[in-house]
Scaffold this active site. Sequence first.
Site, short mmCIF file in Angstrom:
data_model
loop_
_atom_site.label_atom_id
_atom_site.label_comp_id
_atom_site.label_asym_id
_atom_site.label_seq_id
_atom_site.Cartn_x
_atom_site.Cartn_y
_atom_site.Cartn_z
N CYS A 230 0.81 -1.22 0.00
CA CYS A 230 0.00 0.00 0.00
C CYS A 230 0.85 1.28 0.00
O CYS A 230 1.45 1.62 -1.02
CB CYS A 230 -1.00 -0.06 1.15
SG CYS A 230 -2.41 1.04 0.90
N HIS B 187 -3.03 -5.56 2.62
CA HIS B 187 -2.75 -5.69 4.05
C HIS B 187 -3.39 -7.00 4.49
O HIS B 187 -3.91 -7.76 3.69
CB HIS B 187 -3.41 -4.55 4.84
CG HIS B 187 -2.93 -3.18 4.50
ND1 HIS B 187 -1.74 -2.68 4.94
CD2 HIS B 187 -3.53 -2.19 3.79
CE1 HIS B 187 -1.61 -1.43 4.52
NE2 HIS B 187 -2.67 -1.11 3.81
N1 GLN Z 1 -2.18 6.68 2.25
C1 GLN Z 1 -2.34 5.83 1.15
C2 GLN Z 1 -3.73 5.82 0.53
O1 GLN Z 1 -4.74 5.96 1.20
C3 GLN Z 1 -1.91 4.46 1.59
C4 GLN Z 1 -2.83 3.84 2.61
C5 GLN Z 1 -2.34 2.54 3.16
O2 GLN Z 1 -1.14 2.25 3.20
N2 GLN Z 1 -3.26 1.73 3.60
O3 GLN Z 1 -3.80 5.67 -0.65
#
Ligand code: GLN
Length: 242
Positions: free
Chosen positions: A94, A194
Amino acid sequence: MHLRIAHIYPAQMNIYGDRGNIIVLRQRSLWRGIDVDVDAIHPGATVDWARYDLCFFGGGQDSGQALIADDFVVRQGSELRAALADGMVMLAICGGYQLLGTYFKTHAGQTLPGIGALDVHTIGGTQRSIGNIAVTVDVPIAQRSCIGFENHSGQTFLGSGARPLGTVIAGSGNNGSDKTEGAQVHNTFGCYMHGSFLPKNPLFADFLLSRALERRYGHAELPPLDDRAEGVAQRVMLDRVR
Ligand code: GLN
């Protein structure tokens, strides 16, 4: 045998249990008699990337990414890119995945440059992609249907130099429109899963360990482990999200 793992920015980039990926990489190695060192890489660190076999880079909020993006690109960028070009194994989830790309333009309009190890870029959207995700991964493992949990506003688009990590079965993946999820080049893998990802998909963990061992020792011996419980959990989740 011995593996050296770098866990980059664990304080700033660790959400939805991403640290579980490190636990799995270490434990599945130890069960096979492979010693593991895990070094936390914090902002400001001087790192000899050539000594590492594998790097893990977890996800983070936009604000967490903004804290480390400069350090990542300016301090680590060129040597890390060289290590990845040399075949060091990388798993990025992510927010980490987004910073392996060329840039991430946040929902608030800030552009965070990435290190360009993957030919992808990310644009923050107004809608978040949230929920369980199932993906057929395009890597040579026996169980190619993987599961995870995604939560991101960034929509990632692949350039001509990037190959998707896999195809979305259910969920959004890279951008919710082209059915791709993640990206891969050489031994560098990024995705939105995740979950944590590797505890839910242990054969993917073994795949990463094999790649790291092959690079270090020229061969990898990973006797199978008893993954029956993980297999049952994975099938239940696949049925649920399909
Ligand atoms: N901040 C990023 C987004 O929302 C990554 C989020 C995350 O790592 N879950 O796209």
